[in-house]
Design a protein around this motif. Structure first.
Motif, mmCIF file in Angstrom:
data_model
loop_
_atom_site.group_PDB
_atom_site.id
_atom_site.type_symbol
_atom_site.label_atom_id
_atom_site.label_comp_id
_atom_site.label_asym_id
_atom_site.label_seq_id
_atom_site.Cartn_x
_atom_site.Cartn_y
_atom_site.Cartn_z
ATOM 1 N N PRO A 92 0.976 -1.329 0.023
ATOM 2 C CA PRO A 92 0.021 0.155 0.070
ATOM 3 C C PRO A 92 0.952 1.310 0.023
ATOM 4 N N LEU A 108 -0.635 -0.865 -3.949
ATOM 5 C CA LEU A 108 -2.189 -0.291 -4.098
ATOM 6 C C LEU A 108 -2.004 1.285 -3.470
ATOM 7 N N LEU A 141 -3.154 4.357 -2.677
ATOM 8 C CA LEU A 141 -4.400 4.980 -2.053
ATOM 9 C C LEU A 141 -4.939 6.314 -2.598
ATOM 10 N N ALA A 187 -9.180 -0.688 -1.834
ATOM 11 C CA ALA A 187 -7.734 -1.117 -1.534
ATOM 12 C C ALA A 187 -7.794 -2.114 -0.405
#
Length: 209
Positions: free
Chosen positions: A7, A130, A132, A189
């Motif tokens: 992330p 991922l 955000l 996500a």
């Protein structure tokens, strides 16, 4: 081979909260503990806190390794100091664990805008970034609230977050030829991370410890 989930986002984007929610599904608690038999801290001599955790999959799938600890507000890879090996050590450990059948979760502010080490990692392993897509002003609001900053610091915080956001976007763009990069809102996500880590049954329900 395991999958590596990364992330990315600016301060206040929610990436640390996303990881904590994933960890909670593996039985981890915010005091750094977990249900019996679910968590194995990864220790290193000379460090008070662990370098990370190894967690059993609640459905019997690949175990999960998380690099860095989450016993402070800003945890994860940002807790791996230069004296611990810094970004090179983070990437080395992620590669080693992925090679031995572990899924790996790596997250941190410095890592979010990093490209060179991440590109090398992606050439050897399945790296899923991922990104955000939390709006800059929302990130700034979250950061001001977290730091309990004065309202007159608002513009400085927004400007700093905007600069950070541009660096993260640039790193993600450069990684696209090497890694699977997705720009997603927080809920999407979180769901994507669950799917990548095998946290859903064939019927679609979410596994938890």
């Amino acid at each position: 081979m395991g999958v590596i989930v990364n992330p990315r986002g600016t301060c206040g984007s929610g990436k640390t909260e996303l990881v904590r929610r994933i960890l909670a599904q593996y039985g981890w608690r915010r005091d750094g503990r977990a249900d019996a038999g679910m968590l194995e801290p990864i220790h290193r001599a000379g460090r008070l806190h662990p370098l990370g955790y190894r967690l059993a999959h609640p459905g019997g799938g690949c175990p999960l390794v998380v690099i860095g600890h989450y016993e402070v507000t800003s945890g994860g890879c940002d807790t791996i100091r230069a004296t611990d090996g810094g970004l090179e050590e983070i990437v080395r450990r992620a590669a080693d664990y992925a090679s031995t059948g572990h899924n790996v979760l790596i997250e941190g502010l410095r890592l979010s805008s990093e490209y060179d080490h991440s590109a090398e990692l992606a050439k050897r392993h399945r790296l899923h970034v991922l990104h955000l897509a939390t709006p800059v002003e929302r990130c700034a609001q979250n950061l001001v609230r977290r730091r309990r900053a004065r309202r007159d610091s608002w513009r400085l915080v927004v400007d700093a977050v905007a600069r950070e956001h541009r660096l993260v976007e640039e790193a993600c763009r450069k990684l696209m030829p090497h890694a699977a990069v997705e720009a997603l809102g927080f809920d999407d996500a979180f769901a994507r991370a669950q799917d990548l880590l095998g946290m859903r049954t064939s019927e679609g329900s979410v596994l938890s410890a």
